[in-house]
Design a protein around this motif. Structure first.
Motif, short mmCIF file in Angstrom:
data_model
loop_
_atom_site.label_atom_id
_atom_site.label_comp_id
_atom_site.label_asym_id
_atom_site.label_seq_id
_atom_site.Cartn_x
_atom_site.Cartn_y
_atom_site.Cartn_z
N GLU A 1 0.81 -1.22 0.00
CA GLU A 1 0.00 0.00 0.00
C GLU A 1 0.84 1.27 0.00
O GLU A 1 0.32 2.37 -0.17
CB GLU A 1 -0.93 0.01 1.23
CG GLU A 1 -1.91 -1.15 1.26
CD GLU A 1 -2.84 -1.15 0.07
OE1 GLU A 1 -3.37 -0.08 -0.31
OE2 GLU A 1 -3.05 -2.24 -0.52
N GLU A 2 2.17 1.15 0.20
CA GLU A 2 3.04 2.33 0.25
C GLU A 2 3.41 2.79 -1.16
O GLU A 2 3.78 1.98 -2.00
CB GLU A 2 4.33 2.02 1.01
CG GLU A 2 4.17 1.94 2.49
CD GLU A 2 5.54 1.84 3.16
OE1 GLU A 2 6.11 2.90 3.51
OE2 GLU A 2 6.01 0.71 3.31
N LEU A 3 3.36 4.10 -1.37
CA LEU A 3 3.74 4.72 -2.64
C LEU A 3 4.64 5.90 -2.33
O LEU A 3 4.21 6.86 -1.69
CB LEU A 3 2.48 5.18 -3.40
CG LEU A 3 2.70 5.82 -4.76
CD1 LEU A 3 3.32 4.83 -5.74
CD2 LEU A 3 1.38 6.35 -5.31
N LEU A 4 5.90 5.82 -2.76
CA LEU A 4 6.87 6.86 -2.45
C LEU A 4 7.63 7.30 -3.69
O LEU A 4 7.85 6.50 -4.61
CB LEU A 4 7.87 6.36 -1.40
CG LEU A 4 7.30 6.02 -0.02
CD1 LEU A 4 8.37 5.38 0.84
CD2 LEU A 4 6.75 7.27 0.65
N ASP A 5 8.06 8.57 -3.70
CA ASP A 5 8.93 9.07 -4.75
C ASP A 5 10.32 8.48 -4.59
O ASP A 5 10.81 8.33 -3.45
CB ASP A 5 9.02 10.60 -4.68
CG ASP A 5 7.71 11.28 -5.04
OD1 ASP A 5 7.01 10.78 -5.94
OD2 ASP A 5 7.38 12.30 -4.41
N VAL A 6 10.96 8.15 -5.71
CA VAL A 6 12.34 7.65 -5.69
C VAL A 6 13.14 8.40 -6.75
O VAL A 6 12.61 8.84 -7.75
CB VAL A 6 12.40 6.12 -5.93
CG1 VAL A 6 11.79 5.36 -4.77
CG2 VAL A 6 11.72 5.73 -7.24
N SER A 7 14.45 8.52 -6.49
CA SER A 7 15.32 9.22 -7.43
C SER A 7 16.74 8.69 -7.29
O SER A 7 17.02 7.81 -6.46
CB SER A 7 15.27 10.73 -7.20
OG SER A 7 15.67 11.04 -5.89
N VAL A 8 17.64 9.25 -8.07
CA VAL A 8 19.03 8.80 -8.13
C VAL A 8 19.62 8.68 -6.72
O VAL A 8 19.48 9.59 -5.89
CB VAL A 8 19.87 9.77 -8.98
CG1 VAL A 8 21.34 9.41 -8.94
CG2 VAL A 8 19.36 9.77 -10.42
N GLY A 9 20.22 7.53 -6.48
CA GLY A 9 20.86 7.27 -5.19
C GLY A 9 20.01 6.49 -4.22
O GLY A 9 20.51 6.01 -3.21
N ASP A 10 18.70 6.32 -4.52
CA ASP A 10 17.83 5.57 -3.63
C ASP A 10 17.99 4.07 -3.84
O ASP A 10 18.01 3.58 -4.97
CB ASP A 10 16.36 5.93 -3.86
CG ASP A 10 16.00 7.31 -3.35
OD1 ASP A 10 16.73 7.85 -2.50
OD2 ASP A 10 14.98 7.86 -3.80
N ALA A 11 18.08 3.33 -2.73
CA ALA A 11 18.09 1.87 -2.73
C ALA A 11 16.79 1.41 -2.09
O ALA A 11 16.41 1.90 -1.03
CB ALA A 11 19.29 1.34 -1.95
N ILE A 12 16.11 0.49 -2.74
CA ILE A 12 14.77 0.07 -2.33
C ILE A 12 14.78 -1.43 -2.05
O ILE A 12 15.15 -2.23 -2.91
CB ILE A 12 13.75 0.38 -3.46
CG1 ILE A 12 13.82 1.86 -3.84
CG2 ILE A 12 12.35 -0.05 -3.07
CD1 ILE A 12 13.49 2.14 -5.28
N ALA A 13 14.35 -1.82 -0.85
CA ALA A 13 14.29 -3.23 -0.46
C ALA A 13 12.90 -3.78 -0.76
O ALA A 13 11.90 -3.19 -0.37
CB ALA A 13 14.58 -3.36 1.03
N ILE A 14 12.85 -4.90 -1.48
CA ILE A 14 11.59 -5.53 -1.84
C ILE A 14 11.62 -6.98 -1.37
O ILE A 14 12.27 -7.83 -1.99
CB ILE A 14 11.35 -5.47 -3.37
CG1 ILE A 14 11.50 -4.03 -3.89
CG2 ILE A 14 9.99 -6.06 -3.72
CD1 ILE A 14 11.60 -3.93 -5.39
N PRO A 15 10.90 -7.28 -0.28
CA PRO A 15 10.90 -8.66 0.24
C PRO A 15 10.09 -9.60 -0.66
O PRO A 15 9.19 -9.15 -1.39
CB PRO A 15 10.22 -8.54 1.60
CG PRO A 15 10.08 -7.09 1.89
CD PRO A 15 10.18 -6.35 0.59
N PRO A 16 10.35 -10.89 -0.59
CA PRO A 16 9.54 -11.85 -1.33
C PRO A 16 8.07 -11.74 -0.92
O PRO A 16 7.76 -11.44 0.23
CB PRO A 16 10.10 -13.22 -0.91
CG PRO A 16 11.43 -12.94 -0.32
CD PRO A 16 11.39 -11.54 0.20
N GLY A 17 7.17 -11.95 -1.88
CA GLY A 17 5.75 -11.93 -1.60
C GLY A 17 5.10 -10.57 -1.58
O GLY A 17 3.88 -10.47 -1.50
#
Length: 121
Positions: A72-88
């Motif tokens: 349900e989270e929606l965030l802005d991302v840009s150069v230098g951002d690292a995003i963790a995405i768990p399985p499922g």
């Protein structure tokens, strides 16, 4: 020693619709338990919402900007951002900038089409 140059990696389209250049994985190197690829998304485009049953991912933004949705989270991302995405976790990224969105994608275990489950948001 396995070295793959980004400019020599052939592009292919993943199940979620992004253009990928696989840099290192079991398909082209001695790496067996993970993969590293660069994904590209045109201006205004989004990947198809999806999740992976087994794979955890890290996205690292190298060019452009976008909106990242995980659950349900929606965030802005840009150069230098690292995003963790768990399985499922259902996730989707959208290019909201004025240039091609480019990101590195690390997957463990390595990316496989059959571990990508498409969904409707």
């Amino acid at each position: 020693m396995d070295i793959v140059n980004l400019n020599e990696a052939p592009p292919f389209t993943t199940k979620d619709g992004s253009e990928i250049r696989e840099l290192l994985a079991h398909r082209n190197s001695c790496i067996e338990k993970q993969s590293l690829a660069e994904a590209r998304l045109p201006v205004g485009a989004s990947t198809t919402a999806h999740y992976h049953e087994k794979t955890e991912e890290i996205y690292y933004i190298t060019h452009g900007q976008g909106k990242m949705q995980i659950g349900e989270e929606l965030l802005d991302v840009s150069v230098g951002d690292a995003i963790a995405i768990p399985p499922g976790q259902v996730h989707q990224i959208t290019n909201t900038g004025t240039e091609i969105l480019r990101l590195l994608c690390c997957c463990a275990p390595a990316y496989e089409h059959d571990d990508t489950i498409l969904v409707d948001l």
